[in-house]
Write a protein that holds these residues in place. Structure first.
Motif, PDB file in Angstrom:
ATOM      1  N   GLU A  42      13.881  -6.495   1.166  1.00  0.00           N
ATOM      2  CA  GLU A  42      12.449  -6.267   1.366  1.00  0.00           C
ATOM      3  C   GLU A  42      12.059  -4.805   1.215  1.00  0.00           C
ATOM      4  OE1 GLU A  42       9.865  -8.505   1.722  1.00  0.00           O
ATOM      5  OE2 GLU A  42      11.527  -9.740   1.040  1.00  0.00           O
ATOM      6  N   ASN A  43      12.822  -3.912   1.854  1.00  0.00           N
ATOM      7  CA  ASN A  43      12.409  -2.504   1.838  1.00  0.00           C
ATOM      8  C   ASN A  43      13.407  -1.581   1.138  1.00  0.00           C
ATOM      9  OD1 ASN A  43      14.526  -2.248   3.657  1.00  0.00           O
ATOM     10  ND2 ASN A  43      13.215  -2.135   5.457  1.00  0.00           N
ATOM     11  N   GLY A  44      14.485  -2.161   0.588  1.00  0.00           N
ATOM     12  CA  GLY A  44      15.448  -1.356  -0.157  1.00  0.00           C
ATOM     13  C   GLY A  44      16.418  -0.571   0.709  1.00  0.00           C
ATOM     14  N   TYR A  45      16.312  -0.719   2.053  1.00  0.00           N
ATOM     15  CA  TYR A  45      17.195   0.043   2.943  1.00  0.00           C
ATOM     16  C   TYR A  45      18.642  -0.409   2.738  1.00  0.00           C
ATOM     17  CZ  TYR A  45      19.294   2.080   7.096  1.00  0.00           C
ATOM     18  OH  TYR A  45      20.096   2.798   7.936  1.00  0.00           O
ATOM     19  N   THR A  46      19.517   0.563   2.562  1.00  0.00           N
ATOM     20  CA  THR A  46      20.901   0.270   2.201  1.00  0.00           C
ATOM     21  C   THR A  46      21.865   1.110   3.029  1.00  0.00           C
ATOM     22  OG1 THR A  46      20.161  -0.141  -0.074  1.00  0.00           O
ATOM     23  CG2 THR A  46      22.511   0.247   0.236  1.00  0.00           C
ATOM     24  N   VAL A  47      22.989   0.498   3.377  1.00  0.00           N
ATOM     25  CA  VAL A  47      24.110   1.244   3.966  1.00  0.00           C
ATOM     26  C   VAL A  47      25.240   1.135   2.953  1.00  0.00           C
ATOM     27  CG1 VAL A  47      25.733   1.423   5.881  1.00  0.00           C
ATOM     28  CG2 VAL A  47      23.391   0.644   6.311  1.00  0.00           C
ATOM     29  N   ALA A  48      25.774   2.280   2.517  1.00  0.00           N
ATOM     30  CA  ALA A  48      26.791   2.254   1.466  1.00  0.00           C
ATOM     31  C   ALA A  48      27.893   3.260   1.766  1.00  0.00           C
ATOM     32  CB  ALA A  48      26.155   2.557   0.119  1.00  0.00           C
TER      33      ALA A  48
ATOM     34  N   ARG B 261       8.697   0.551  -2.085  1.00  0.00           N
ATOM     35  CA  ARG B 261       7.528  -0.267  -1.684  1.00  0.00           C
ATOM     36  C   ARG B 261       6.622  -0.545  -2.880  1.00  0.00           C
ATOM     37  NH1 ARG B 261       6.057   3.392   3.303  1.00  0.00           N
ATOM     38  NH2 ARG B 261       7.988   3.168   4.441  1.00  0.00           N
ATOM     39  N   ILE B 262       6.423   0.477  -3.713  1.00  0.00           N
ATOM     40  CA  ILE B 262       5.570   0.300  -4.896  1.00  0.00           C
ATOM     41  C   ILE B 262       6.189  -0.753  -5.812  1.00  0.00           C
ATOM     42  CG2 ILE B 262       4.696   1.424  -6.998  1.00  0.00           C
ATOM     43  CD1 ILE B 262       4.469   4.033  -5.345  1.00  0.00           C
ATOM     44  N   TYR B 263       7.514  -0.650  -6.039  1.00  0.00           N
ATOM     45  CA  TYR B 263       8.171  -1.611  -6.935  1.00  0.00           C
ATOM     46  C   TYR B 263       8.101  -3.021  -6.366  1.00  0.00           C
ATOM     47  CZ  TYR B 263      11.289  -3.892 -10.124  1.00  0.00           C
ATOM     48  OH  TYR B 263      11.777  -4.776 -11.058  1.00  0.00           O
ATOM     49  N   LYS B 264       8.290  -3.150  -5.041  1.00  0.00           N
ATOM     50  CA  LYS B 264       8.230  -4.481  -4.420  1.00  0.00           C
ATOM     51  C   LYS B 264       6.843  -5.094  -4.589  1.00  0.00           C
ATOM     52  CE  LYS B 264      12.371  -4.997  -2.791  1.00  0.00           C
ATOM     53  NZ  LYS B 264      13.217  -6.096  -3.280  1.00  0.00           N
ATOM     54  N   LYS B 265       5.811  -4.247  -4.586  1.00  0.00           N
ATOM     55  CA  LYS B 265       4.434  -4.735  -4.686  1.00  0.00           C
ATOM     56  C   LYS B 265       4.066  -5.116  -6.124  1.00  0.00           C
ATOM     57  CE  LYS B 265       0.151  -5.484  -3.424  1.00  0.00           C
ATOM     58  NZ  LYS B 265      -0.188  -6.634  -2.598  1.00  0.00           N
ATOM     59  N   TYR B 266       4.411  -4.264  -7.075  1.00  0.00           N
ATOM     60  CA  TYR B 266       3.912  -4.449  -8.448  1.00  0.00           C
ATOM     61  C   TYR B 266       4.972  -4.821  -9.481  1.00  0.00           C
ATOM     62  CZ  TYR B 266       0.018  -1.775  -6.425  1.00  0.00           C
ATOM     63  OH  TYR B 266      -0.999  -1.323  -5.631  1.00  0.00           O
ATOM     64  N   GLY B 267       6.264  -4.729  -9.123  1.00  0.00           N
ATOM     65  CA  GLY B 267       7.319  -5.073 -10.079  1.00  0.00           C
ATOM     66  C   GLY B 267       7.230  -4.243 -11.347  1.00  0.00           C
ATOM     67  N   ASP B 268       7.349  -4.910 -12.500  1.00  0.00           N
ATOM     68  CA  ASP B 268       7.356  -4.200 -13.785  1.00  0.00           C
ATOM     69  C   ASP B 268       6.023  -3.539 -14.103  1.00  0.00           C
ATOM     70  OD1 ASP B 268       9.925  -5.020 -14.002  1.00  0.00           O
ATOM     71  OD2 ASP B 268       9.566  -6.603 -15.469  1.00  0.00           O
TER      72      ASP B 268
ATOM     73  N   LEU C 218      -2.951   2.225  -4.741  1.00  0.00           N
ATOM     74  CA  LEU C 218      -1.777   2.298  -3.862  1.00  0.00           C
ATOM     75  C   LEU C 218      -2.186   2.436  -2.400  1.00  0.00           C
ATOM     76  CD1 LEU C 218       0.380   4.824  -5.953  1.00  0.00           C
ATOM     77  CD2 LEU C 218       0.539   2.337  -5.969  1.00  0.00           C
ATOM     78  N   ALA C 219      -3.252   3.225  -2.159  1.00  0.00           N
ATOM     79  CA  ALA C 219      -3.686   3.474  -0.774  1.00  0.00           C
ATOM     80  C   ALA C 219      -4.119   2.172  -0.103  1.00  0.00           C
ATOM     81  CB  ALA C 219      -4.810   4.496  -0.750  1.00  0.00           C
ATOM     82  N   ALA C 220      -4.722   1.274  -0.889  1.00  0.00           N
ATOM     83  CA  ALA C 220      -5.206   0.010  -0.317  1.00  0.00           C
ATOM     84  C   ALA C 220      -4.108  -1.054  -0.275  1.00  0.00           C
ATOM     85  CB  ALA C 220      -6.389  -0.508  -1.147  1.00  0.00           C
ATOM     86  N   ASP C 221      -3.208  -1.028  -1.266  1.00  0.00           N
ATOM     87  CA  ASP C 221      -2.264  -2.139  -1.434  1.00  0.00           C
ATOM     88  C   ASP C 221      -0.904  -1.939  -0.786  1.00  0.00           C
ATOM     89  OD1 ASP C 221      -4.222  -3.212  -3.007  1.00  0.00           O
ATOM     90  OD2 ASP C 221      -3.163  -3.014  -4.915  1.00  0.00           O
ATOM     91  N   VAL C 222      -0.458  -0.686  -0.676  1.00  0.00           N
ATOM     92  CA  VAL C 222       0.935  -0.445  -0.272  1.00  0.00           C
ATOM     93  C   VAL C 222       0.980   0.206   1.100  1.00  0.00           C
ATOM     94  CG1 VAL C 222       3.133   0.639  -0.894  1.00  0.00           C
ATOM     95  CG2 VAL C 222       1.592  -0.187  -2.701  1.00  0.00           C
ATOM     96  N   TRP C 223       1.646  -0.477   2.041  1.00  0.00           N
ATOM     97  CA  TRP C 223       1.749   0.058   3.399  1.00  0.00           C
ATOM     98  C   TRP C 223       2.506   1.388   3.359  1.00  0.00           C
ATOM     99  CZ3 TRP C 223       5.843   1.371   6.557  1.00  0.00           C
ATOM    100  CH2 TRP C 223       5.503   1.638   7.888  1.00  0.00           C
TER     101      TRP C 223
ATOM    102  N   THR D   9      -1.514  10.747  -0.082  1.00  0.00           N
ATOM    103  CA  THR D   9      -0.337  10.522  -0.934  1.00  0.00           C
ATOM    104  C   THR D   9      -0.779  10.017  -2.305  1.00  0.00           C
ATOM    105  OG1 THR D   9       0.996   9.974   1.003  1.00  0.00           O
ATOM    106  CG2 THR D   9       1.864   9.287  -1.119  1.00  0.00           C
ATOM    107  N   ALA D  10      -1.716   9.050  -2.312  1.00  0.00           N
ATOM    108  CA  ALA D  10      -2.223   8.515  -3.585  1.00  0.00           C
ATOM    109  C   ALA D  10      -2.882   9.628  -4.403  1.00  0.00           C
ATOM    110  CB  ALA D  10      -3.214   7.383  -3.320  1.00  0.00           C
ATOM    111  N   ASP D  11      -3.575  10.533  -3.718  1.00  0.00           N
ATOM    112  CA  ASP D  11      -4.262  11.637  -4.394  1.00  0.00           C
ATOM    113  C   ASP D  11      -3.250  12.579  -5.044  1.00  0.00           C
ATOM    114  OD1 ASP D  11      -6.745  12.777  -5.091  1.00  0.00           O
ATOM    115  OD2 ASP D  11      -6.578  14.284  -3.519  1.00  0.00           O
ATOM    116  N   ARG D  12      -2.145  12.811  -4.347  1.00  0.00           N
ATOM    117  CA  ARG D  12      -1.092  13.677  -4.894  1.00  0.00           C
ATOM    118  C   ARG D  12      -0.460  13.046  -6.142  1.00  0.00           C
ATOM    119  NH1 ARG D  12       2.139  13.758  -0.676  1.00  0.00           N
ATOM    120  NH2 ARG D  12       3.879  12.747  -1.688  1.00  0.00           N
TER     121      ARG D  12
END
Length: 320
Positions: free
Chosen positions: A20-26, A166-173, A186-191, A197-200
């Motif tokens: 879901e969030n890409g968090y990984t332990v490696a 998060r962006i990839y999980k929301k919009y994929g390709d 992004l500001a409206a769609d991505v938690w 941040t979107a402005d930057r």
């Protein structure tokens, strides 16, 4: 970013991964000594066998000891036979396990990844690989490549790896297209992504300073900021003034964009409300959820006011 430490090493194995969030332990081999190091953080797209260049911070976990928390990383495709074998056998591509990876690498050697990339049909030369499985491998490789391209692009415009996930999980390709053309979505769609941040990001991809999309997003941001002070709405004149100050653009642009937001019901509602202390009515501008909340609350109060006295007969003698 200058205070981030840099760690380079080969990704040996993934201990835990949250889809879901890409968090990984490696576990990573840095080439310095026999012990593997633990790294944690967003490593979407990274595969065992790859060389990684990671930026992050060292920390000490009470249970697991010293570990490196990754904030950003870049991958280098493996160049050694051993690296390629481990990379392909890691489960990266559906249809290739360790045994088939062994056969492919045995057949093509250090050219293996280039063959999969440029001439995937040649995989049928490998004993035990038919056309059906060859086709699946080609499609899975393209999908994996798309994830890497998106992540590299997002990191290139200054997006941290965790936000990129998060962006990839929301919009994929479609991620690259959205970020390039509609970054304020992004500001409206991505938690986790707000207006700043979107402005930057928008600045990094070359969106004009006086873009209408920027002005609309800025107006909504100014309203959401005011809710922190307990306001459900702002008087129109104050909102325009706040937005001009925030965005550093012409007042006319802000006025036009506010009119568009209100006309299309795109996140704001504009209506007259009584002025303070019974004074002249003012034009109030609400974010849609706050407007709905106020309507709902007033409707409930009216319902209670109009309810029959016997509705709570057991409490008739109570002096409220």
């Amino acid at each position: 970013m200058s205070n981030l430490a840099v760690l380079e090493g080969v990704l040996e194995r993934i201990t835990y991964s949250n889809e879901e969030n890409g968090y990984t332990v490696a576990r990573v081999d840095t080439g310095r000594g026999a012990d593997l190091l633990t790294v944690v953080g967003s490593l979407l797209g990274a595969q065992p066998g790859e060389s990684l260049r990671m930026e992050g911070r060292w920390a000490s976990h009470p249970q697991y000891g010293k570990q490196f928390t990754v904030e950003n990383y870049t991958t280098v495709l493996p160049a050694t036979i051993q690296g390629i074998r481990r990379y392909l056998g890691s489960g990266l591509i559906k249809g290739i396990g360790p045994r088939i990876a062994e056969r492919i690498v045995e057949h093509f050697g250090v050219d293996t990844l280039e063959i999969i990339e440029k001439e995937p049909k040649r995989l049928v030369e490998v004993p035990g690989l038919g056309p059906k499985r060859t086709k699946l491998i080609g499609a899975a490789w393209e999908e994996q490549k798309a994830i890497k391209e998106v992540m590299i692009f997002l990191q290139g415009v200054g997006v941290s790896t965790s936000i990129a996930v998060r962006i990839y999980k929301k919009y994929g390709d479609a991620s690259i297209s959205v970020v390039k053309n509609e970054p304020y979505r992004l500001a409206a769609d991505v938690w986790g992504i707000g207006f700043l941040t979107a402005d930057r990001i928008a600045q990094a991809v070359g969106i004009p300073h006086d873009s209408p999309d920027r002005a609309k997003a800025g107006l909504q941001y100014a309203l959401s900021q005011s809710t922190d002070q307990g306001h459900c709405f702002l008087p129109e004149e104050q909102l325009i003034s706040d937005a001009v100050k925030l965005l550093q653009v012409d007042t006319g642009l802000v006025i036009d964009c506010l009119a568009e937001l209100a006309a299309d019901d795109e996140g704001v509602v504009r209506e007259k409300v009584p002025g303070p202390d019974g004074g002249e009515p003012v034009t109030a501008v609400y974010l849609v959820p706050f407007h709905r909340a106020e309507l709902s609350l007033s409707a409930q109060l009216l319902r209670l006011l109009r309810a029959g006295e016997d509705r709570m007969s057991a409490f008739q003698d109570v002096v409220w």
